[in-house]
Write a protein that holds these residues in place. Structure first.
Motif, PDB file in Angstrom:
ATOM      1  N   ASP A   1      -7.985  -2.753   3.127  1.00 32.62           N
ATOM      2  CA  ASP A   1      -7.611  -1.568   2.343  1.00 32.62           C
ATOM      3  C   ASP A   1      -6.994  -1.970   1.011  1.00 32.62           C
ATOM      4  OD1 ASP A   1      -8.478  -0.074   4.466  1.00 32.62           O
ATOM      5  OD2 ASP A   1      -6.489   0.201   5.328  1.00 32.62           O
ATOM      6  N   PHE A   2      -6.222  -3.046   1.036  1.00 35.30           N
ATOM      7  CA  PHE A   2      -5.600  -3.563  -0.179  1.00 35.30           C
ATOM      8  C   PHE A   2      -6.675  -4.011  -1.179  1.00 35.30           C
ATOM      9  CE2 PHE A   2      -3.662  -6.994  -2.656  1.00 35.30           C
ATOM     10  CZ  PHE A   2      -2.444  -6.439  -3.023  1.00 35.30           C
TER      11      PHE A   2
ATOM     12  N   LEU B   1       0.818  -1.212   0.000  1.00 35.26           N
ATOM     13  CA  LEU B   1       0.000   0.000   0.000  1.00 35.26           C
ATOM     14  C   LEU B   1       0.855   1.267   0.000  1.00 35.26           C
ATOM     15  CD1 LEU B   1      -2.844  -1.027   2.475  1.00 35.26           C
ATOM     16  CD2 LEU B   1      -3.117  -0.473   0.046  1.00 35.26           C
TER      17      LEU B   1
ATOM     18  N   ASN C   1     -11.997  -1.084  -6.220  1.00 32.47           N
ATOM     19  CA  ASN C   1     -12.502   0.242  -6.606  1.00 32.47           C
ATOM     20  C   ASN C   1     -11.859   0.756  -7.893  1.00 32.47           C
ATOM     21  OD1 ASN C   1     -14.480   0.825  -4.638  1.00 32.47           O
ATOM     22  ND2 ASN C   1     -12.895   1.309  -3.149  1.00 32.47           N
ATOM     23  N   SER C   2     -10.725   0.138  -8.282  1.00 37.08           N
ATOM     24  CA  SER C   2     -10.074   0.550  -9.537  1.00 37.08           C
ATOM     25  C   SER C   2     -10.633  -0.201 -10.750  1.00 37.08           C
ATOM     26  CB  SER C   2      -8.564   0.307  -9.441  1.00 37.08           C
ATOM     27  OG  SER C   2      -8.265  -1.083  -9.499  1.00 37.08           O
TER      28      SER C   2
ATOM     29  N   ASP D   1      -9.909  -3.114  -1.182  1.00 37.03           N
ATOM     30  CA  ASP D   1     -10.721  -1.968  -1.610  1.00 37.03           C
ATOM     31  C   ASP D   1     -10.031  -1.178  -2.719  1.00 37.03           C
ATOM     32  OD1 ASP D   1     -12.635  -2.662   0.193  1.00 37.03           O
ATOM     33  OD2 ASP D   1     -12.043  -1.199   1.721  1.00 37.03           O
ATOM     34  N   ARG D   2      -8.712  -1.030  -2.608  1.00 36.34           N
ATOM     35  CA  ARG D   2      -7.998  -0.258  -3.629  1.00 36.34           C
ATOM     36  C   ARG D   2      -8.071  -0.958  -4.990  1.00 36.34           C
ATOM     37  NH1 ARG D   2      -1.977   2.506  -3.137  1.00 36.34           N
ATOM     38  NH2 ARG D   2      -1.912   3.332  -5.270  1.00 36.34           N
TER      39      ARG D   2
ATOM     40  N   ASN E   1     -18.605  -0.900  -7.046  1.00 34.81           N
ATOM     41  CA  ASN E   1     -17.480  -0.067  -6.645  1.00 34.81           C
ATOM     42  C   ASN E   1     -17.764   1.406  -6.902  1.00 34.81           C
ATOM     43  OD1 ASN E   1     -17.147   0.257  -9.376  1.00 34.81           O
ATOM     44  ND2 ASN E   1     -15.104  -0.640  -9.479  1.00 34.81           N
TER      45      ASN E   1
ATOM     46  N   TRP F   1       1.469   2.194  -7.424  1.00 30.86           N
ATOM     47  CA  TRP F   1       0.782   1.111  -8.130  1.00 30.86           C
ATOM     48  C   TRP F   1       0.729   1.385  -9.629  1.00 30.86           C
ATOM     49  CZ3 TRP F   1      -3.605  -1.904  -5.337  1.00 30.86           C
ATOM     50  CH2 TRP F   1      -3.163  -2.271  -4.073  1.00 30.86           C
TER      51      TRP F   1
ATOM     52  N   GLU G   1      -5.929  -1.623 -11.102  1.00 35.82           N
ATOM     53  CA  GLU G   1      -4.713  -1.068 -10.506  1.00 35.82           C
ATOM     54  C   GLU G   1      -4.131  -2.083  -9.533  1.00 35.82           C
ATOM     55  OE1 GLU G   1      -3.287   3.089  -8.377  1.00 35.82           O
ATOM     56  OE2 GLU G   1      -5.206   2.212  -7.797  1.00 35.82           O
TER      57      GLU G   1
END
Length: 531
Positions: free
Chosen positions: A514-515, A367, A521-522, A517-518, A461, A371, A384
């Protein structure tokens, strides 16, 4: 009386053969993908044998796990318990049918139970509405990310600290060596033996015998501590005898007489100028050496030799002291330099580096990195990720599949893995979500996953991309330990294509959400016609 016996016989037969199967479930209402536990119980006599069915599915419910039968002794009877974990990925009402349990050779059926499987709904009517605010200009400073520490930088930093400490060590060694430098000491005995070896028979007799007597006088002046060099022969012999007597040395009169004879002959050569041939000169030299050897074995260590020995010990102690100072200075300088190197690179960066080397790289590590946004497969899916995914070799025998591609990323030591799979169909197909979930579980089982627990839900997302999610936990054996993992799989489907994104991570990874979600969401579908 006969009727009573018949009644008792019929009653005992009914009791003996009327075993029932207790049937219970942990829940009667579940969400899609949630698991329930079916439990069958029966009590039999101690010698009776019970066989429970071993099934892959019970009715329209899928068996996720079938547990081994449990056996509990209760007096003269034995209670048998069999448990099944069941799930279903389609909403509706399902019936767990009666199951046949064999007790000895007799079949007994369990009770049937109805289960309600409900869909997960998202209620948007309860969301509060707010007035649209005017645009506000925000000044955002870009976050400066510290560059990741590399192996080369770490080795260079350690070498720099070692180099500075080494320079200090060498400087101290040179200075201390100059302070402790001293001339080599030669004892009176060694001086005498060395001097005898340098006496040359080619010189004249007077000089030859003068050298022999001077060597002997020098030796006794140092060892017996009396003035001998300036003494005549008579004075020298007198002082020698007096010193031997006063100090009570075990020296024979013969040895002293031999010295006196040698000195008398030397006086005759020097003053009466008598001639001595070479063989006799050599014999006198050997005799003089033998006399020195005799006295050396008997006489104690002289005061001069004791002082020199003591000085040598002090010098050795001083050298050891300087050595300890140098070593301490080296260690302190190395540690100070190392702290400076760590400060230069950043403490968090250094600890992050070693944590990744020892425990593998987790979500927190990735994180903090930059990326990469890439496009994969067909239909094209933009995602991503921390690293570029590598294409895997996959094929399909399904004649309706037009194109299939799979991409993945995983390092053996890391605790994370990502895979993206895209499928495009030739003709329109009806999406079977249950089959997709079953295929996903099958793939996990092929990877030796055990004790799989799953939950299904809808996905949407920040880019309004919607789909379905199957997530859960499983256990996998690694070396000598069992590791608990989590997985999160997104299914994006339409009648002409399927896109699957799976993320697996260690169940203990605190920042894995968090990983995930990132990444999720991408996710964005790219229309090829727009390009």
């Amino acid at each position: 009386m006969r009727i009573k016996f018949i009644f008792l016989f019929i009653f005992s037969a009914i009791v003996g053969f009327s075993q029932t199967i207790g049937t219970t479930v942990s829940k009667k209402e579940i969400k899609i993908g949630e698991q329930i536990q079916l439990t069958l119980k029966t009590k039999v006599n101690e010698k009776e044998v019970v066989f429970f069915p071993d099934l892959d599915s019970i009715g329209k419910l899928e068996v996720v796990q079938s547990f081994p039968p449990e056996k509990n002794k209760m007096g003269n009877q034995t209670e048998w318990i069999k448990k099944y974990n069941l799930t279903q990925f389609d909403a509706g009402t399902y019936k767990i049918p009666a199951l046949e349990v064999v007790i000895n050779t007799k079949k007994t059926k369990s009770k049937s139970i109805e289960i309600l499987v409900i869909d997960v709904e998202v209620d948007t009517t309860k969301q509060k509405l707010y007035e649209i605010k005017e645009d506000e200009l925000l000044s955002i400073q870009p976050e400066e990310k510290q560059q990741e520490l590399s192996d080369y930088q770490l080795i260079l930093g350690v070498f720099f600290a070692f180099f500075l400490a080494g320079i200090l060590y060498i400087i101290l060694r040179i200075k201390q060596r100059k302070k402790t430098k001293s001339e080599a000491y030669i004892s009176p005995y060694n001086k005498a033996i060395l001097a005898f070896s340098e006496v040359n028979t080619n010189t004249n007799s007077k000089e030859y015998y003068s050298n022999l007597t001077q060597i002997i006088k020098s030796y006794f002046e140092k060892t017996l501590e009396f003035s001998a060099l300036e003494s005549t022969t008579e004075q020298f012999i007198f002082k020698l005898k007096k010193a031997v007597k006063n100090k009570k040395f075990q020296i024979s009169e013969t040895s002293i007489s031999q010295i006196e004879t040698l000195f008398t002959k030397a006086d005759l050569v020097k003053f009466a100028k008598i001639l001595i041939d070479l063989p006799e000169q050599n014999a006198d030299k050997v005799a003089a050496e033998n006399l020195i050897n005799v006295f050396h074995k008997t006489l104690p260590i002289s005061a001069e030799e004791q002082q020199v020995a003591l000085a040598k010990l002090v010098e050795i102690e001083q050298q050891n002291k300087y050595k300890n100072i140098r070593q301490t200075a080296f260690i302190v300088a190395f540690l100070v330099s190392l702290v400076s190197v760590v400060t230069f690179f950043g403490w968090e960066n250094v600890t992050h580096y070693f944590s990744a080397k020892i425990n593998g790289k987790d979500a927190d590590y990735y994180l903090k990195k930059e990326w990469i946004v890439s496009e994969y497969g067909f239909p094209i899916l933009q995602v991503e990720t921390p690293e570029v995914l590598v294409r895997d070799l996959v094929t399909s025998k399904n004649p309706n599949i037009k194109n299939i591609a799979q991409f993945s990323w995983q390092n053996p030591k890391d605790k994370l893995a990502i895979s993206v799979k895209t499928i495009s169909y030739k003709d329109s197909v009806k999406v079977n979500l249950k089959q997709l979930f079953n295929d996903e579980l099958s793939q996990l089982m092929q990877q030796q996953a055990k004790k799989i627990q799953t939950t299904a839900k809808k996905f949407k997302n920040v880019k309004d991309l919607s789909g379905d999610v199957l997530e859960g936990t499983f256990e996998i054996n690694e070396v000598n330990e069992t590791k608990k993992m989590r997985f999160f799989t997104v299914f994006i489907t339409d009648s002409y294509g399927l896109q699957t994104v799976r993320i697996t991570h260690d169940a203990k990874d605190k920042l894995a959400k968090d990983f995930i979600d990132r990444i999720t969401n991408s996710l964005e579908q790219i229309n090829q016609e727009d390009e």
